[in-house]
Design a protein around this motif. Structure first.
Motif, PDB file in Angstrom:
ATOM      1  N   VAL A   1       0.352 -15.942  -5.774  1.00  0.00           N
ATOM      2  CA  VAL A   1      -0.588 -15.351  -6.733  1.00  0.00           C
ATOM      3  C   VAL A   1      -1.059 -14.014  -6.186  1.00  0.00           C
ATOM      4  O   VAL A   1      -0.821 -13.670  -5.029  1.00  0.00           O
ATOM      5  CB  VAL A   1      -1.820 -16.273  -6.960  1.00  0.00           C
ATOM      6  N   TYR A   2      -1.752 -13.248  -7.039  1.00  0.00           N
ATOM      7  CA  TYR A   2      -2.432 -12.045  -6.561  1.00  0.00           C
ATOM      8  C   TYR A   2      -3.708 -12.457  -5.843  1.00  0.00           C
ATOM      9  O   TYR A   2      -4.418 -13.366  -6.269  1.00  0.00           O
ATOM     10  CB  TYR A   2      -2.761 -11.117  -7.724  1.00  0.00           C
ATOM     11  N   THR A   3      -4.010 -11.780  -4.768  1.00  0.00           N
ATOM     12  CA  THR A   3      -5.186 -12.129  -3.976  1.00  0.00           C
ATOM     13  C   THR A   3      -6.459 -12.084  -4.811  1.00  0.00           C
ATOM     14  O   THR A   3      -7.333 -12.952  -4.678  1.00  0.00           O
ATOM     15  CB  THR A   3      -5.318 -11.176  -2.774  1.00  0.00           C
TER      16      THR A   3
ATOM     17  N   ASN B   1       0.816  -1.224   0.000  1.00  0.00           N
ATOM     18  CA  ASN B   1       0.000   0.000   0.000  1.00  0.00           C
ATOM     19  C   ASN B   1       0.845   1.267   0.000  1.00  0.00           C
ATOM     20  O   ASN B   1       0.325   2.372   0.210  1.00  0.00           O
ATOM     21  CB  ASN B   1      -0.928   0.000   1.214  1.00  0.00           C
ATOM     22  N   GLY B   2       2.145   1.114  -0.224  1.00  0.00           N
ATOM     23  CA  GLY B   2       3.038   2.268  -0.224  1.00  0.00           C
ATOM     24  C   GLY B   2       3.460   2.717   1.155  1.00  0.00           C
ATOM     25  O   GLY B   2       4.127   3.745   1.302  1.00  0.00           O
ATOM     26  N   GLY B   3       3.103   1.943   2.168  1.00  0.00           N
ATOM     27  CA  GLY B   3       3.475   2.270   3.538  1.00  0.00           C
ATOM     28  C   GLY B   3       4.698   1.495   4.006  1.00  0.00           C
ATOM     29  O   GLY B   3       5.436   0.911   3.209  1.00  0.00           O
ATOM     30  N   HIS B   4       4.905   1.486   5.308  1.00  0.00           N
ATOM     31  CA  HIS B   4       6.048   0.785   5.895  1.00  0.00           C
ATOM     32  C   HIS B   4       5.605   0.095   7.179  1.00  0.00           C
ATOM     33  O   HIS B   4       4.460   0.233   7.623  1.00  0.00           O
ATOM     34  CB  HIS B   4       7.190   1.751   6.192  1.00  0.00           C
TER      35      HIS B   4
ATOM     36  N   ALA C   1      -0.825  -4.767  -6.063  1.00  0.00           N
ATOM     37  CA  ALA C   1      -1.900  -5.644  -5.611  1.00  0.00           C
ATOM     38  C   ALA C   1      -1.366  -6.596  -4.553  1.00  0.00           C
ATOM     39  O   ALA C   1      -0.199  -7.005  -4.598  1.00  0.00           O
ATOM     40  CB  ALA C   1      -2.461  -6.430  -6.797  1.00  0.00           C
ATOM     41  N   THR C   2      -2.191  -6.942  -3.591  1.00  0.00           N
ATOM     42  CA  THR C   2      -1.760  -7.841  -2.525  1.00  0.00           C
ATOM     43  C   THR C   2      -1.520  -9.244  -3.068  1.00  0.00           C
ATOM     44  O   THR C   2      -2.143  -9.678  -4.036  1.00  0.00           O
ATOM     45  CB  THR C   2      -2.795  -7.910  -1.392  1.00  0.00           C
ATOM     46  N   LEU C   3      -0.598  -9.925  -2.414  1.00  0.00           N
ATOM     47  CA  LEU C   3      -0.210 -11.273  -2.807  1.00  0.00           C
ATOM     48  C   LEU C   3      -0.610 -12.256  -1.717  1.00  0.00           C
ATOM     49  O   LEU C   3      -0.743 -11.893  -0.544  1.00  0.00           O
ATOM     50  CB  LEU C   3       1.306 -11.339  -3.040  1.00  0.00           C
TER      51      LEU C   3
END
Length: 331
Positions: free
Chosen positions: A84-86, A35-38, A70-72
C-alpha cells in the motif's frame, strides 16, 4: 531524454563477460527511487562491472508508480503481506505491483545471480518491515514482494543485498556462488549428462568440503547408484538445488583449514621436512586468524603447481573466481 521506464529496463553490456547478473536499477545509479534519487553501489559499479554484465530493473517503475512517487510499505501478515501507499493505506496496489514484473520474471533463466536493494518493500531480500494496523511493524520481518517472487521462481539463483556485500565473508561467498552457478550452466546444462555432472562434482570437491563434507558425500551418492531413479533433467535440477544450498553460507575458518590440510596431502611425498613445517605453520596462522586465506592458499598453490597432479590443479577451490577481485585477502 529517454523515458525512464526504457532506461531501467535496458541491459548494460560493460564487459565481454558471459556472466549475467540482475540488479536493482537504483544500485547502478539510475534515478528511479521514490524521491527521484538513486542508491548507487560503489562496489557494483566498480570491481564487479569488470566481471559481470548487469541487467537492471526497477519493479516499482515497471508497475507504473512513477518517479518521483509516494512511498510504499508492506502491511498485514508477514508471511503474505500486501503493498500500500504509506499515507494512503486504503489503496491496495499489490496486484498492480505483481502485474508490473510478471513478464520480466519469466525471462531471467539466463542469469547467474541477482543483487537487490536492501530494505525495499519491493526488492529487499530480508528484514523488510511489515506493518500492523496500528502502524507498528511486526517483530517478524519479510522479503520484498519482487524479491520473494524471484526466490520462488528461481530457487537456485544466488541472491544478495547490496548492504550485505559490505561484509567481506558474504561478499566472497556471493561471488563464489555466482561463478559456480555460471560454470554449472556452461558445463552441465548446455549438454546434460551424468558424465558432465561427475566432472563438475570432481572440480568442486574441495569447495563443497569447505562448506559441508556431509553434502559432498551425499551428492556423490546421488551421482552414483541413486541417479538411476531420475531422468537426466531431474538429476541436474536436484544436484544444482542441493549444491547451491550447500554453499549458500560462507565456509568457516575451521572448514577451510581442513581443506588446506587435505590439499597439502598431495604434496607430502615431494617436500622436505622444513618446507612442510613452514606450510603447516602458515595454515595454523590462518586458523588462528593471524593471516588471511589468500596468504595460505598462495603458498599452497605455489607447490601444487610444481608437484600437484592435473586433478588437484583443476580444483575450483584454488581459483573459484578471478584473483584480481582480491576477495580472499579479506577472509
Amino acid at each position: 531524454m529517454k523515458d525512464k521506464r526504457q532506461l531501467i529496463a535496458s541491459t548494460d553490456n560493460q564487459t565481454k563477460s558471459g556472466i549475467m547478473v540482475g540488479i536493482s536499477a537504483c544500485l547502478l545509479g539510475d534515478e528511479v527511487r521514490f524521491n527521484g534519487g538513486h542508491s548507487r553501489s560503489k562496489y557494483c559499479c566498480g570491481p564487479l562491472q569488470d566481471y559481470f554484465r548487469f541487467e537492471k530493473f526497477c519493479p516499482e517503475v515497471a508497475a507504473g508508480f512513477g518517479i518521483p512517487r509516494a512511498t510504499l510499505r508492506l502491511i498485514g501478515e508477514p508471511h503474505d503481506p500486501r503493498m500500500v501507499y504509506t499515507r494512503d493505506q486504503e489503496t491496495d496496489v499489490t496486484e498492480q505491483f505483481h502485474a508490473g514484473y510478471q513478464a520480466r520474471l519469466e525471462k531471467l533463466a539466463h542469469l547467474d545471480g541477482y543483487i537487490l536493494a536492501k530494505n525495499s518493500p519491493s526488492c529487499g531480500m530480508e528484514r523488510v518491515k511489515v506493518y500492523q494496523p496500528n502502524s507498528h511493524p511486526h517483530d517478524i520481518k519479510s522479503a520484498g514482494l519482487f524479491a520473494k517472487a524471484l526466490m520462488d521462481r528461481y530457487p537456485h539463483l544466488p541472491l544478495e543485498e547490496d548492504g550485505r556485500l559490505n561484509d567481506a565473508h558474504l561478499r566472497e561467498n556471493f561471488v563464489q556462488r555466482v561463478f559456480a552457478h555460471h560454470t554449472f550452466r556452461q558445463q552441465v546444462l548446455t549438454a546434460p549428462s551424468v558424465k558432465n555432472l561427475l566432472a563438475f562434482h570432481s572440480q568442486y570437491k574441495y569447495i563443497l568440503m569447505a562448506h559441508s563434507q556431509t553434502e559432498y558425500r551425499g551428492l556423490g551418492r546421488l551421482l552414483g547408484q541413486e541417479h538411476q531413479q531420475y531422468t537426466i533433467n531431474e538429476l541436474c535440477d536436484l544436484y544444482l538445488q542441493r549444491f547451491m544450498k550447500a554453499i549458500s553460507k560462507p565456509a568457516s575458518r575451521g572448514n577451510h583449514y581442513n581443506v588446506l590440510l587435505h590439499l597439502f596431502g598431495y604434496l607430502k611425498p615431494h617436500l622436505e621436512g622444513e618446507v612442510k613445517q613452514d606450510i603447516l605453520n602458515t595454515f595454523e596462522s590462518y586458523l588462528q586468524g593471524y593471516v588471511n586465506l589468500a596468504t595460505a592458499l598462495t603458498l599452497l598453490h605455489h607447490y601444487l603447481r610444481l608437484f600437484g597432479s592435473h586433478y588437484v590443479q583443476a580444483q575450483r577451490y584454488l581459483s573459484p573466481y578471478p584473483k584480481a577481485l582480491g576477495l580472499r585477502n579479506q577472509v
